[in-house]
Design a protein around this motif. Sequence first.
Motif, PDB file in Angstrom:
ATOM      1  N   GLN A 180      35.978  39.171  54.365  1.00 40.92           N
ATOM      2  CA  GLN A 180      35.516  38.153  53.425  1.00 40.92           C
ATOM      3  C   GLN A 180      35.194  38.760  52.063  1.00 40.92           C
ATOM      4  O   GLN A 180      34.866  39.937  51.945  1.00 40.92           O
ATOM      5  N   GLY A 181      35.264  37.897  51.061  1.00 40.53           N
ATOM      6  CA  GLY A 181      34.888  38.290  49.708  1.00 40.53           C
ATOM      7  C   GLY A 181      34.774  37.047  48.849  1.00 40.53           C
ATOM      8  O   GLY A 181      34.853  35.916  49.340  1.00 40.53           O
ATOM      9  N   SER A 182      34.581  37.241  47.560  1.00 41.82           N
ATOM     10  CA  SER A 182      34.499  36.095  46.648  1.00 41.82           C
ATOM     11  C   SER A 182      35.186  36.452  45.341  1.00 41.82           C
ATOM     12  O   SER A 182      35.288  37.626  44.971  1.00 41.82           O
ATOM     13  N   VAL A 183      35.639  35.412  44.651  1.00 41.15           N
ATOM     14  CA  VAL A 183      36.314  35.600  43.367  1.00 41.15           C
ATOM     15  C   VAL A 183      35.679  34.645  42.361  1.00 41.15           C
ATOM     16  O   VAL A 183      35.430  33.479  42.655  1.00 41.15           O
ATOM     17  N   LEU A 184      35.377  35.169  41.177  1.00 40.96           N
ATOM     18  CA  LEU A 184      34.791  34.341  40.131  1.00 40.96           C
ATOM     19  C   LEU A 184      35.792  33.296  39.655  1.00 40.96           C
ATOM     20  O   LEU A 184      37.006  33.520  39.696  1.00 40.96           O
ATOM     21  N   ASP A 185      35.262  32.177  39.182  1.00 36.68           N
ATOM     22  CA  ASP A 185      36.127  31.067  38.769  1.00 36.68           C
ATOM     23  C   ASP A 185      37.150  31.496  37.722  1.00 36.68           C
ATOM     24  O   ASP A 185      38.305  31.053  37.750  1.00 36.68           O
ATOM     25  N   GLN A 186      36.744  32.391  36.799  1.00 37.67           N
ATOM     26  CA  GLN A 186      37.670  32.779  35.724  1.00 37.67           C
ATOM     27  C   GLN A 186      38.823  33.644  36.221  1.00 37.67           C
ATOM     28  O   GLN A 186      39.843  33.770  35.547  1.00 37.67           O
ATOM     29  N   ALA A 187      38.687  34.216  37.429  1.00 37.57           N
ATOM     30  CA  ALA A 187      39.763  35.047  37.982  1.00 37.57           C
ATOM     31  C   ALA A 187      40.547  34.324  39.070  1.00 37.57           C
ATOM     32  O   ALA A 187      41.488  34.893  39.639  1.00 37.57           O
ATOM     33  N   LEU A 188      40.182  33.071  39.352  1.00 36.39           N
ATOM     34  CA  LEU A 188      40.800  32.349  40.464  1.00 36.39           C
ATOM     35  C   LEU A 188      42.302  32.159  40.277  1.00 36.39           C
ATOM     36  O   LEU A 188      43.089  32.398  41.202  1.00 36.39           O
ATOM     37  N   ASP A 189      42.721  31.737  39.113  1.00 39.85           N
ATOM     38  CA  ASP A 189      44.154  31.498  38.889  1.00 39.85           C
ATOM     39  C   ASP A 189      44.967  32.779  39.074  1.00 39.85           C
ATOM     40  O   ASP A 189      46.077  32.749  39.616  1.00 39.85           O
ATOM     41  N   SER A 190      44.430  33.901  38.619  1.00 42.36           N
ATOM     42  CA  SER A 190      45.128  35.184  38.776  1.00 42.36           C
ATOM     43  C   SER A 190      45.265  35.543  40.248  1.00 42.36           C
ATOM     44  O   SER A 190      46.311  36.034  40.686  1.00 42.36           O
ATOM     45  N   LEU A 191      44.208  35.279  41.043  1.00 46.68           N
ATOM     46  CA  LEU A 191      44.269  35.573  42.476  1.00 46.68           C
ATOM     47  C   LEU A 191      45.292  34.676  43.170  1.00 46.68           C
ATOM     48  O   LEU A 191      46.088  35.157  43.998  1.00 46.68           O
ATOM     49  N   LEU A 192      45.299  33.394  42.843  1.00 47.41           N
ATOM     50  CA  LEU A 192      46.260  32.467  43.465  1.00 47.41           C
ATOM     51  C   LEU A 192      47.689  32.883  43.126  1.00 47.41           C
ATOM     52  O   LEU A 192      48.590  32.807  43.975  1.00 47.41           O
ATOM     53  N   HIS A 193      47.898  33.332  41.889  1.00 44.55           N
ATOM     54  CA  HIS A 193      49.238  33.786  41.476  1.00 44.55           C
ATOM     55  C   HIS A 193      49.650  35.016  42.286  1.00 44.55           C
ATOM     56  O   HIS A 193      50.795  35.108  42.752  1.00 44.55           O
ATOM     57  N   ARG A 194      48.714  35.953  42.484  1.00 43.21           N
ATOM     58  CA  ARG A 194      49.047  37.149  43.256  1.00 43.21           C
ATOM     59  C   ARG A 194      49.327  36.801  44.711  1.00 43.21           C
ATOM     60  O   ARG A 194      50.238  37.362  45.333  1.00 43.21           O
ATOM     61  N   LEU A 195      48.547  35.891  45.282  1.00 47.88           N
ATOM     62  CA  LEU A 195      48.765  35.495  46.671  1.00 47.88           C
ATOM     63  C   LEU A 195      50.120  34.825  46.858  1.00 47.88           C
ATOM     64  O   LEU A 195      50.795  35.031  47.869  1.00 47.88           O
ATOM     65  N   ARG A 196      50.535  34.032  45.871  1.00 41.51           N
ATOM     66  CA  ARG A 196      51.862  33.406  45.968  1.00 41.51           C
ATOM     67  C   ARG A 196      52.959  34.462  46.021  1.00 41.51           C
ATOM     68  O   ARG A 196      53.981  34.283  46.687  1.00 41.51           O
ATOM     69  N   LEU A 243      28.100  25.188  45.038  1.00 42.69           N
ATOM     70  CA  LEU A 243      27.129  26.197  45.450  1.00 42.69           C
ATOM     71  C   LEU A 243      27.075  27.389  44.497  1.00 42.69           C
ATOM     72  O   LEU A 243      26.031  28.020  44.353  1.00 42.69           O
ATOM     73  N   SER A 244      28.195  27.712  43.854  1.00 41.42           N
ATOM     74  CA  SER A 244      28.213  28.888  42.981  1.00 41.42           C
ATOM     75  C   SER A 244      29.383  28.801  42.005  1.00 41.42           C
ATOM     76  O   SER A 244      30.207  27.874  42.080  1.00 41.42           O
ATOM     77  N   LEU A 245      29.454  29.783  41.121  1.00 38.96           N
ATOM     78  CA  LEU A 245      30.541  29.870  40.144  1.00 38.96           C
ATOM     79  C   LEU A 245      31.655  30.770  40.661  1.00 38.96           C
ATOM     80  O   LEU A 245      32.346  31.433  39.890  1.00 38.96           O
ATOM     81  N   SER A 246      31.833  30.768  41.972  1.00 40.42           N
ATOM     82  CA  SER A 246      32.881  31.575  42.578  1.00 40.42           C
ATOM     83  C   SER A 246      33.451  30.849  43.788  1.00 40.42           C
ATOM     84  O   SER A 246      32.884  29.856  44.256  1.00 40.42           O
ATOM     85  N   SER A 247      34.569  31.348  44.295  1.00 40.09           N
ATOM     86  CA  SER A 247      35.211  30.795  45.478  1.00 40.09           C
ATOM     87  C   SER A 247      35.154  31.811  46.603  1.00 40.09           C
ATOM     88  O   SER A 247      35.248  33.021  46.369  1.00 40.09           O
ATOM     89  N   LEU A 248      35.022  31.314  47.811  1.00 38.32           N
ATOM     90  CA  LEU A 248      35.022  32.163  48.998  1.00 38.32           C
ATOM     91  C   LEU A 248      36.469  32.512  49.358  1.00 38.32           C
ATOM     92  O   LEU A 248      37.345  31.643  49.344  1.00 38.32           O
ATOM     93  N   VAL A 249      36.713  33.784  49.684  1.00 42.19           N
ATOM     94  CA  VAL A 249      38.044  34.234  50.097  1.00 42.19           C
ATOM     95  C   VAL A 249      37.915  34.845  51.494  1.00 42.19           C
ATOM     96  O   VAL A 249      37.106  35.754  51.709  1.00 42.19           O
ATOM     97  N   GLU A 250      38.700  34.325  52.443  1.00 41.74           N
ATOM     98  CA  GLU A 250      38.647  34.808  53.819  1.00 41.74           C
ATOM     99  C   GLU A 250      40.049  35.171  54.299  1.00 41.74           C
ATOM    100  O   GLU A 250      40.967  34.358  54.222  1.00 41.74           O
ATOM    101  N   LEU A 251      40.199  36.383  54.780  1.00 43.49           N
ATOM    102  CA  LEU A 251      41.445  36.855  55.381  1.00 43.49           C
ATOM    103  C   LEU A 251      41.200  36.979  56.877  1.00 43.49           C
ATOM    104  O   LEU A 251      40.285  37.693  57.310  1.00 43.49           O
ATOM    105  N   SER A 252      41.986  36.262  57.686  1.00 47.09           N
ATOM    106  CA  SER A 252      41.715  36.251  59.124  1.00 47.09           C
ATOM    107  C   SER A 252      43.010  36.280  59.928  1.00 47.09           C
ATOM    108  O   SER A 252      44.082  35.911  59.447  1.00 47.09           O
ATOM    109  N   VAL A 253      42.859  36.734  61.173  1.00 48.65           N
ATOM    110  CA  VAL A 253      43.936  36.727  62.157  1.00 48.65           C
ATOM    111  C   VAL A 253      43.332  36.295  63.487  1.00 48.65           C
ATOM    112  O   VAL A 253      42.266  36.781  63.875  1.00 48.65           O
ATOM    113  N   LEU A 254      43.993  35.376  64.181  1.00 48.91           N
ATOM    114  CA  LEU A 254      43.606  35.012  65.539  1.00 48.91           C
ATOM    115  C   LEU A 254      44.523  35.753  66.503  1.00 48.91           C
ATOM    116  O   LEU A 254      45.750  35.650  66.403  1.00 48.91           O
TER     117      LEU A 254
END
Length: 208
Positions: A24-40, A163-174
């Motif tokens: 788990q981690g979190s990303v600030l709102d101003q970096a969210l678009d950059s993270l989504l672009h990298r994940l794509r 709740l905050s000025l950031s988004s929760l990021v979760e990487l998981s495997v079942l």
Amino acid sequence: MEAPPVTVMPVTGGAINMMEYLLQGSVLDQALDSLLHRLRGLCDNIEPETFADHELVYLLKGQQGQPFLLRARRSLSHPTAPWHLRYLGQPEVGDKSRHALVRNCVDVAASHSLPDFLNEMGFRMDHEFVAKGHVFRKGTMKVVVSKLSRVLVPGNTENTEQLSLSSLVELSVLAPAGQDTVSEDMRAFAEQLKPLVHLEKIDPKKHT
């Protein structure tokens, strides 16, 4: 008064008693678009899913020890979809060198009478929130990026506060128990998301 009937079925076919490997981690709102672009770019070449869910956390207090906790979640964007009932076990202490938190996970789909059923069984709602975001997939790995909001008036998902000025990021495997090699793959993937987000093995007991 009898508890209303509730239909419960596994989300995925047969085995539902799985282990969840989690970072788990979190990303600030101003970096969210950059993270989504990298994940794509890093994830499977399919359009990421978007979601808007309402989650209610229920507790059943016993005579002693920790209360029994269940999570009931419904989709706000697909109101006719089944509810989901989730149980998450205590994190395994186990091998300190393991790169991800590991806990038992049971996830089932249920009918819309689930909240009434839980109340009749003696559970009481502890808190509720709305989660909105995106789901990315990379093989067996799932990355959920979600913005969490508290529900200000019980049951009213239109009246919320972030709740905050950031988004929760979760990487998981079942995976079945004993598949600890997946944590190595998760660590390697998490490294590619730095410095936008630092995904870590977080011990919930240290954050309660």
